[in-house]
Design an enzyme around this catalytic site. Structure first.
Site, short mmCIF file in Angstrom:
data_model
loop_
_atom_site.label_atom_id
_atom_site.label_comp_id
_atom_site.label_asym_id
_atom_site.label_seq_id
_atom_site.Cartn_x
_atom_site.Cartn_y
_atom_site.Cartn_z
CG ASP A 263 24.39 70.56 32.21
OD1 ASP A 263 24.73 69.47 31.71
OD2 ASP A 263 24.16 71.58 31.53
CG HIS B 103 25.69 68.94 28.30
ND1 HIS B 103 25.15 70.00 29.00
CD2 HIS B 103 25.26 69.08 27.02
CE1 HIS B 103 24.42 70.74 28.17
NE2 HIS B 103 24.47 70.21 26.96
CB SER C 222 23.61 72.96 25.46
OG SER C 222 22.48 72.14 25.42
#
Length: 242
Positions: free
Chosen positions: A10, A48, A211
């Site tokens: 990520d 994220h 996600s």
């Protein structure tokens, strides 16, 4: 039996976040593929990855986390993802790899030269090594026609987002016809957010999409894996690994 080891591909992680400072002993490995950074600097300026890893820390409390920073934003290269998958298998010897990203095709058009090893090859090595792979289906809705790669690849756990009541999110792509489609909570999920991005006193944020369903699914799998290891005798575990 040892703890379950999870690699997260990520945008890195805000290690200075209170949740991570409280769990620093569970962060066992760090490596970045972002140019111009030191190898273990996985600082997250996008948010994220911090959100994803925060979910894993909560859902799978008896797991160890390995951070593979493959991008600083939304643009991931399949060849970089392939390198990170191989590193997670060969160097970290992980049990699970979670990937909250996807591609319309395996090789991006801007990659003019074929990579040394493709993401497909890396996935096949993961299968041979009995590593579980989880990937986000994408958030394209029905217009996407099919999930992104690598989620649509055979043997990869393709994760869709739900609202916690069994309802599929409107942004989910059309499901593929095989045995690896899974739906779990992915709407308005609260988790850690980088301190420098959240403003004074804001350490968490709610996010939605496949996600964020993906690390939840991976965390649940890690809990099941650990319980299975505890229940199996050493002889049974040996047979499974033969």
């Amino acid at each position: 039996m040892g703890r379950v080891k999870i690699a997260v591909l990520d945008t890195g992680c805000d290690i200075s976040h209170p949740q991570f400072l409280a769990n620093v002993g569970r962060i066992k490995g760090r490596k970045t593929w972002v140019p111009m950074k030191s190898e273990t600097d996985v600082s997250d300026s996008f948010g994220h990855g911090t959100h994803v890893i925060g979910l894993l820390l909560d859902i799978a409390p008896d797991s160890d986390i390995y951070i593979a920073q493959v991008t600083e934003d939304k643009s991931v290269s399949p060849s970089v993802a392939a390198e990170a998958v191989l590193h997670a298998i060969r160097e970290w010897d992980v049990d699970i790899i979670t990937m909250s990203f996807g591609f319309a095709r395996e090789q991006q058009e801007q990659e003019t030269e074929p990579p040394e090893i493709s993401l497909t090859d890396a996935i096949l090595e993961a299968h041979r090594s009995r590593v579980l792979l989880f990937a986000a289906a994408s958030n394209t809705g029905a217009y996407g026609l099919r999930p992104s790669f690598p989620a649509r690849y055979t043997g990869v756990m393709c994760i869709y987002s739900g609202d916690g009541h069994g309802n599929s999110a409107a942004t989910n792509p059309t499901s593929r016809q095989n045995d690896y489609n899974f739906l779990t909570l992915g709407e308005a999920v609260e988790s850690a957010w980088p301190v420098q991005l959240g403003g004074p006193g804001v350490h968490k944020k709610r996010k939605s999409g496949t996600s964020f369903a993906t690390p939840i699914a991976a965390g649940l799998a890690a809990c099941l894996m650990l319980d299975t290891r505890r229940l199996l005798s050493r002889e049974d575990a040996r047979r499974l690994n033969e």
